[in-house]
Motif scaffolding. Structure first.
Motif, PDB file in Angstrom:
ATOM      1  N   PRO A 190      37.606  20.536   0.316  1.00 25.46           N
ATOM      2  CA  PRO A 190      36.837  21.174   1.392  1.00 25.46           C
ATOM      3  C   PRO A 190      35.428  21.556   0.942  1.00 25.46           C
ATOM      4  O   PRO A 190      35.183  21.739  -0.251  1.00 25.46           O
ATOM      5  N   LEU A 191      34.518  21.653   1.912  1.00 20.70           N
ATOM      6  CA  LEU A 191      33.145  22.051   1.583  1.00 20.70           C
ATOM      7  C   LEU A 191      33.105  23.551   1.326  1.00 20.70           C
ATOM      8  O   LEU A 191      33.644  24.331   2.104  1.00 20.70           O
ATOM      9  N   GLN A 192      32.449  23.927   0.241  1.00 20.98           N
ATOM     10  CA  GLN A 192      32.244  25.348  -0.047  1.00 20.98           C
ATOM     11  C   GLN A 192      31.119  25.875   0.837  1.00 20.98           C
ATOM     12  O   GLN A 192      30.255  25.107   1.234  1.00 20.98           O
ATOM     13  N   PRO A 193      31.086  27.201   1.114  1.00 22.44           N
ATOM     14  CA  PRO A 193      29.912  27.725   1.815  1.00 22.44           C
ATOM     15  C   PRO A 193      28.665  27.522   0.943  1.00 22.44           C
ATOM     16  O   PRO A 193      28.775  27.483  -0.283  1.00 22.44           O
ATOM     17  N   VAL A 194      27.521  27.403   1.586  1.00 23.00           N
ATOM     18  CA  VAL A 194      26.281  27.264   0.816  1.00 23.00           C
ATOM     19  C   VAL A 194      25.958  28.614   0.180  1.00 23.00           C
ATOM     20  O   VAL A 194      25.964  29.632   0.865  1.00 23.00           O
ATOM     21  N   THR A 195      25.703  28.613  -1.111  1.00 24.07           N
ATOM     22  CA  THR A 195      25.296  29.878  -1.750  1.00 24.07           C
ATOM     23  C   THR A 195      23.913  29.684  -2.353  1.00 24.07           C
ATOM     24  O   THR A 195      23.658  28.699  -3.037  1.00 24.07           O
ATOM     25  N   ARG A 196      23.038  30.627  -2.066  1.00 24.23           N
ATOM     26  CA  ARG A 196      21.681  30.547  -2.618  1.00 24.23           C
ATOM     27  C   ARG A 196      21.395  31.897  -3.263  1.00 24.23           C
ATOM     28  O   ARG A 196      21.281  32.907  -2.575  1.00 24.23           O
ATOM     29  N   ARG A 197      21.332  31.906  -4.579  1.00 24.86           N
ATOM     30  CA  ARG A 197      21.157  33.173  -5.287  1.00 24.86           C
ATOM     31  C   ARG A 197      20.118  33.016  -6.381  1.00 24.86           C
ATOM     32  O   ARG A 197      20.129  32.030  -7.108  1.00 24.86           O
ATOM     33  N   LEU A 198      19.233  33.994  -6.492  1.00 19.71           N
ATOM     34  CA  LEU A 198      18.257  33.957  -7.583  1.00 19.71           C
ATOM     35  C   LEU A 198      18.810  34.716  -8.781  1.00 19.71           C
ATOM     36  O   LEU A 198      19.522  35.705  -8.608  1.00 19.71           O
ATOM     37  N   SER A 199      18.446  34.260  -9.976  1.00 22.85           N
ATOM     38  CA  SER A 199      18.844  35.007 -11.169  1.00 22.85           C
ATOM     39  C   SER A 199      18.001  36.284 -11.221  1.00 22.85           C
ATOM     40  O   SER A 199      16.954  36.388 -10.567  1.00 22.85           O
ATOM     41  N   LEU A 200      18.443  37.244 -12.024  1.00 26.40           N
ATOM     42  CA  LEU A 200      17.715  38.512 -12.133  1.00 26.40           C
ATOM     43  C   LEU A 200      16.278  38.260 -12.597  1.00 26.40           C
ATOM     44  O   LEU A 200      15.326  38.846 -12.070  1.00 26.40           O
TER      45      LEU A 200
END
Ligand SMILES: Nc1ncnc2c1ncn2[C@@H]1O[C@H](COP(=O)(O)OP(=O)(O)O)[C@@H](O)[C@H]1O
Ligand SMILES: [Mg+2]
Length: 327
Positions: free
Chosen positions: A29-39
């Motif tokens: 299945p497709l995972q939700p799109v996650t967009r996260r910046l590193s600290l």
């Protein structure tokens, strides 16, 4: 969310090219799109906020020169900087920056794209600093397995559907324009920016896309088949379009095998031609370099944009028969 998977048959042009299947049990299945910046990038982004535009222009100009000397350039307009960053510097009226900023404002993480850190325009060059997508470039479609193609169609279609559902404008007479609300700049309709045309309706827009249908030689051949599509375009939504969907602008973060296993979503890069356009535009642009109306990629494009079929048909008629050519 239940996904409908589209199976592409390997059949000839005359046969039905799509079978809509229930969620495929042979694909992860497709995972939700996650967009996260590193600290570190969050801190960098906050620090850049305090710098004057002129200082940031000078900084990116210097970084661009250094990147040439230190072998950081991975493309004529793109440098891969340390700390997982990318600097794209183009001599365009606007760069990718405004489009990537727009994606940040979406309520739902819907589109996997590089995350913008900062962007400036120094009057000549547009600089966009964004995250580097570490992964594998999308191979040519004929090198992908049938399952990969199914998965790619499902992934990209899901991202575009979500993008469109969040950005379709309800403003009456919304202009068709770049993300910065200037005249459309796109090689497919280069004459629009050359003449500085302001396009106020889908109908006006598609009359520019399919120029010359009123010429005498086209009047009784091409025009009768394209005119109804132009009229039908009146009710198409104006949405935020990417404007350059192609294999070369797709990256599998973490590699092809991670993506196959459902651990990542394909990433769409190169938002330079993004803008407020009628919804079928992405499908038309995605097939602009194709020389055949019916090949693996065009079949995938039809599956990614299931509502664009009649526009793709009209575009092929125009390209094959109107004798106008795209310069
Ligand atoms: N954020 C990114 N992460 C990784 N590679 C990138 C990124 N942006 C661009 N690239 C690389 O640079 C190439 C050119 O970038 P792109 O934005 O597509 O420029 P162009 O408008 O010239 O096609 C891409 O094909 C890709 O290899
Ligand atoms: Mg590109």
């Amino acid at each position: 969310m239940r996904l409908l998977w589209l199976a592409l048959t390997d059949s000839g042009p005359s046969q039905n090219i799509l079978n809509i299947l229930q969620p495929s049990d042979h694909l992860a299945p497709l995972q939700p799109v996650t967009r996260r910046l590193s600290l570190a990038t969050v801190l960098l982004k906050s620090w850049l906020l305090y710098l004057l535009t002129t200082v940031r222009c000078a900084l990116y100009g210097a970084l661009w020169s250094i990147s040439g000397r230190w072998g950081w350039r991975i493309h004529t307009t793109v440098a891969h900087l340390p700390f997982g960053l990318v600097l794209k510097s183009t001599r365009a009226s606007h760069g990718d920056g405004d489009a990537l900023r727009m994606l940040d404002t979406l309520r739902v993480n819907s589109v996997n794209a590089p995350i913008l850190i900062d962007s400036v325009h120094d009057g000549h060059v547009a600089h966009a600093l964004s995250t580097y997508v570490d992964g594998e470039w999308c191979p040519a479609v004929h090198d992908l397995s049938r399952q990969d193609k199914e998965r790619l169609v499902g992934d990209v279609r899901n991202q575009f559907a979500s993008l469109y559902s969040q950005t379709h404008t309800t403003i009456v007479d919304h202009p068709i324009c770049t993300i910065s609300y200037t005249t459309v700049v796109d090689p497919r309709v280069s004459w629009v920016s050359e003449r500085g045309l302001q396009l106020r309706s889908n109908e006006e827009f598609f009359r520019q896309v399919w120029l010359g249908i009123d010429f005498e030689k086209n009047q009784h051949t091409v025009r009768p088949r394209i005119e109804p599509v132009i009229i039908a375009a009146r009710v198409e939504r104006i949405v935020f379009c990417h404007g350059d969907l192609a294999e070369r602008n797709l990256i599998f973060p973490g590699g092809l095998s991670a993506w196959r296993q459902g651990r990542s979503r394909v990433c769409l890069i190169d938002w330079e031609f993004a803008g407020w356009m009628p919804e079928p535009w992405d499908a038309l642009k995605a097939t602009i370099s194709e020389c055949e109306a019916d090949n693996e990629w065009t079949r995938m494009v039809r599956a990614i944009f299931p509502r664009a079929g009649q526009f793709l048909d009209a575009d092929w008629i125009w390209r094959a028969e109107a004798g106008m050519g795209i310069i």
